[in-house]
Motif scaffolding. Structure first.
Motif, PDB file in Angstrom:
ATOM      1  N   GLU A 118       0.837  -1.198   0.000  1.00  0.00           N
ATOM      2  CA  GLU A 118       0.000   0.000   0.000  1.00  0.00           C
ATOM      3  C   GLU A 118       0.874   1.252   0.000  1.00  0.00           C
ATOM      4  N   ALA A 119       1.891   1.257   0.854  1.00  0.00           N
ATOM      5  CA  ALA A 119       2.823   2.395   0.893  1.00  0.00           C
ATOM      6  C   ALA A 119       3.568   2.533  -0.424  1.00  0.00           C
ATOM      7  N   PHE A 120       3.969   1.400  -1.006  1.00  0.00           N
ATOM      8  CA  PHE A 120       4.685   1.378  -2.286  1.00  0.00           C
ATOM      9  C   PHE A 120       3.816   2.002  -3.384  1.00  0.00           C
ATOM     10  N   SER A 121       2.579   1.530  -3.518  1.00  0.00           N
ATOM     11  CA  SER A 121       1.696   1.980  -4.590  1.00  0.00           C
ATOM     12  C   SER A 121       1.255   3.433  -4.419  1.00  0.00           C
ATOM     13  N   ASN A 122       1.030   3.839  -3.175  1.00  0.00           N
ATOM     14  CA  ASN A 122       0.535   5.192  -2.907  1.00  0.00           C
ATOM     15  C   ASN A 122       1.650   6.208  -2.658  1.00  0.00           C
ATOM     16  N   GLN A 123       2.904   5.743  -2.746  1.00  0.00           N
ATOM     17  CA  GLN A 123       4.063   6.602  -2.464  1.00  0.00           C
ATOM     18  C   GLN A 123       3.919   7.284  -1.101  1.00  0.00           C
ATOM     19  N   ASP A 124       3.511   6.484  -0.130  1.00  0.00           N
ATOM     20  CA  ASP A 124       3.290   6.971   1.235  1.00  0.00           C
ATOM     21  C   ASP A 124       4.575   6.778   2.043  1.00  0.00           C
ATOM     22  N   TYR A 125       5.378   7.823   2.122  1.00  0.00           N
ATOM     23  CA  TYR A 125       6.677   7.705   2.788  1.00  0.00           C
ATOM     24  C   TYR A 125       6.516   7.451   4.290  1.00  0.00           C
ATOM     25  N   ASP A 126       5.550   8.109   4.930  1.00  0.00           N
ATOM     26  CA  ASP A 126       5.371   7.936   6.375  1.00  0.00           C
ATOM     27  C   ASP A 126       5.015   6.494   6.722  1.00  0.00           C
ATOM     28  N   LEU A 127       4.123   5.896   5.956  1.00  0.00           N
ATOM     29  CA  LEU A 127       3.755   4.510   6.202  1.00  0.00           C
ATOM     30  C   LEU A 127       4.937   3.583   5.941  1.00  0.00           C
ATOM     31  N   MET A 128       5.682   3.844   4.859  1.00  0.00           N
ATOM     32  CA  MET A 128       6.858   3.033   4.556  1.00  0.00           C
ATOM     33  C   MET A 128       7.891   3.142   5.669  1.00  0.00           C
ATOM     34  N   SER A 129       8.087   4.352   6.170  1.00  0.00           N
ATOM     35  CA  SER A 129       9.053   4.571   7.247  1.00  0.00           C
ATOM     36  C   SER A 129       8.656   3.813   8.504  1.00  0.00           C
ATOM     37  N   GLU A 153      19.770   4.776   4.964  1.00  0.00           N
ATOM     38  CA  GLU A 153      20.046   4.650   3.533  1.00  0.00           C
ATOM     39  C   GLU A 153      18.843   4.064   2.795  1.00  0.00           C
ATOM     40  N   ILE A 154      18.183   3.091   3.412  1.00  0.00           N
ATOM     41  CA  ILE A 154      17.030   2.464   2.783  1.00  0.00           C
ATOM     42  C   ILE A 154      15.881   3.452   2.625  1.00  0.00           C
ATOM     43  N   LEU A 155      15.576   4.201   3.667  1.00  0.00           N
ATOM     44  CA  LEU A 155      14.467   5.147   3.585  1.00  0.00           C
ATOM     45  C   LEU A 155      14.767   6.287   2.610  1.00  0.00           C
ATOM     46  N   THR A 156      16.030   6.656   2.494  1.00  0.00           N
ATOM     47  CA  THR A 156      16.399   7.660   1.495  1.00  0.00           C
ATOM     48  C   THR A 156      16.106   7.136   0.094  1.00  0.00           C
ATOM     49  N   SER A 157      16.368   5.848  -0.131  1.00  0.00           N
ATOM     50  CA  SER A 157      16.107   5.266  -1.446  1.00  0.00           C
ATOM     51  C   SER A 157      14.614   5.256  -1.757  1.00  0.00           C
ATOM     52  N   TRP A 158      13.789   4.996  -0.753  1.00  0.00           N
ATOM     53  CA  TRP A 158      12.347   5.018  -0.975  1.00  0.00           C
ATOM     54  C   TRP A 158      11.850   6.432  -1.228  1.00  0.00           C
ATOM     55  N   ARG A 159      12.419   7.396  -0.533  1.00  0.00           N
ATOM     56  CA  ARG A 159      12.025   8.785  -0.771  1.00  0.00           C
ATOM     57  C   ARG A 159      12.347   9.185  -2.210  1.00  0.00           C
ATOM     58  N   ASP A 160      13.538   8.792  -2.683  1.00  0.00           N
ATOM     59  CA  ASP A 160      13.927   9.102  -4.063  1.00  0.00           C
ATOM     60  C   ASP A 160      13.006   8.392  -5.058  1.00  0.00           C
ATOM     61  N   LEU A 161      12.671   7.130  -4.744  1.00  0.00           N
ATOM     62  CA  LEU A 161      11.803   6.367  -5.630  1.00  0.00           C
ATOM     63  C   LEU A 161      10.410   6.990  -5.712  1.00  0.00           C
ATOM     64  N   PHE A 162       9.920   7.490  -4.587  1.00  0.00           N
ATOM     65  CA  PHE A 162       8.590   8.092  -4.552  1.00  0.00           C
ATOM     66  C   PHE A 162       8.543   9.447  -5.263  1.00  0.00           C
ATOM     67  N   ASN A 163       9.685  10.040  -5.526  1.00  0.00           N
ATOM     68  CA  ASN A 163       9.727  11.299  -6.279  1.00  0.00           C
ATOM     69  C   ASN A 163       9.549  11.062  -7.781  1.00  0.00           C
ATOM     70  N   GLY A 164       9.593   9.779  -8.193  1.00  0.00           N
ATOM     71  CA  GLY A 164       9.420   9.425  -9.597  1.00  0.00           C
ATOM     72  C   GLY A 164       7.975   9.087  -9.911  1.00  0.00           C
ATOM     73  N   PRO A 165       7.740   8.493 -11.079  1.00  0.00           N
ATOM     74  CA  PRO A 165       6.371   8.127 -11.472  1.00  0.00           C
ATOM     75  C   PRO A 165       5.749   7.132 -10.498  1.00  0.00           C
ATOM     76  N   GLN A 166       4.471   7.283 -10.241  1.00  0.00           N
ATOM     77  CA  GLN A 166       3.771   6.379  -9.333  1.00  0.00           C
ATOM     78  C   GLN A 166       3.502   5.051 -10.029  1.00  0.00           C
ATOM     79  N   MET A 167       3.663   3.954  -9.300  1.00  0.00           N
ATOM     80  CA  MET A 167       3.441   2.615  -9.840  1.00  0.00           C
ATOM     81  C   MET A 167       2.397   1.889  -9.015  1.00  0.00           C
ATOM     82  N   ASP A 168       1.572   1.123  -9.685  1.00  0.00           N
ATOM     83  CA  ASP A 168       0.592   0.286  -9.003  1.00  0.00           C
ATOM     84  C   ASP A 168       1.207  -1.096  -8.819  1.00  0.00           C
ATOM     85  N   VAL A 169       1.531  -1.445  -7.578  1.00  0.00           N
ATOM     86  CA  VAL A 169       2.213  -2.714  -7.283  1.00  0.00           C
ATOM     87  C   VAL A 169       1.272  -3.616  -6.498  1.00  0.00           C
TER      88      VAL A 169
END
Length: 231
Positions: A118-129, A153-169
């Motif tokens: 859900e966090a991945f698909s919605n680019q929800d950084y707080d939930l991912m964190s 380092e991992i959370l930084t990578s997710w933040r960078d990923l969420f700055n890109g196009p949104q994906m439905d996973v």
């Protein structure tokens, strides 16, 4: 009063022998207390005693909470069940506790797995964190990227990923294997109905919750048979 406090601290220490981290914290606080009390007036010492009592009580509560987590106790109960063949009542009680703990464990792991995607698909950084462990032994492998270690380092990578196009996973074919405080989840990640990744997620039990400690995803290679080559 120092003798009285030290005796009380020893009792707490003996009651927490199976909680090394808690014992260390209490011992360090006692050392600080000893140094401080040597240079403090009686009134200040009373304040310190009150503070130390609070620390000891909190430490004991933490120890009891950790030891009473039924999911953490699963391996111990399973070992006791194997030895309870001659005691039907004890065997039935243990089996009931084990079944309930297993059900609770799988529900909790699947919930964490669902929240991850859900966090991945919605680019929800707080939930991912919130889902990732606070430990520094965490690892994450995004496809085509170097391995990342440590929460920061991992959370930084997710933040960078969420700055890109949104994906439905969407996870499919999920398999869950739980052993005590560790859970392994294998699944296929369906991305925007166009591609699939094979994923491995590992969760560990931390303070009564399942936290992610490992994530790896790689493309699924589909075997294609060339009719010309088979003739």
């Amino acid at each position: 009063f120092i003798t009285s406090l030290f005796s009380s601290a020893c009792i707490h220490f003996l009651s927490m022998m199976k909680q090394p981290a808690v014992c260390l914290s209490l011992m360090l606080n006692l050392m600080i207390f000893g140094i401080t009390s040597a240079f403090s007036s009686t009134s200040n010492s009373n304040i310190i005693i009150s503070s130390m009592t609070s620390v000891a009580t909190t430490s004991c509560l933490y120890a009891n909470t950790s030891s009473e987590d039924p999911i953490i106790q699963l391996p111990q109960w399973q070992a006791q069940l194997a030895e309870a063949a001659d005691d039907p009542d004890k065997k039935a009680t243990l089996k009931s506790k084990i079944d309930q703990a297993k059900m609770s464990a799988e529900f909790g792991v699947r919930k964490a797995q669902s929240q991850f995607y859900e966090a991945f698909s919605n680019q929800d950084y707080d939930l991912m964190s919130n889902l990732w462990s606070n430990g520094q032994d965490t690892q994450c492998n995004h496809p085509g990227m170097p391995r990342m270690t440590g929460r920061d380092e991992i959370l930084t990578s997710w933040r960078d990923l969420f700055n890109g196009p949104q994906m439905d996973v969407e996870p499919t074919e999920t398999l869950v294997d739980i052993c005590g405080g560790t859970a392994i989840c294998k699944c296929l990640e369906q991305i925007d109905t166009s591609s699939k990744l094979e994923a491995l997620n590992i969760y560990k039990r931390e303070e009564g919750e399942w936290k992610m400690t490992f994530h790896m995803a790689s493309p699924v290679l589909l075997a294609q048979i060339d009719d010309d080559d088979t003739e």
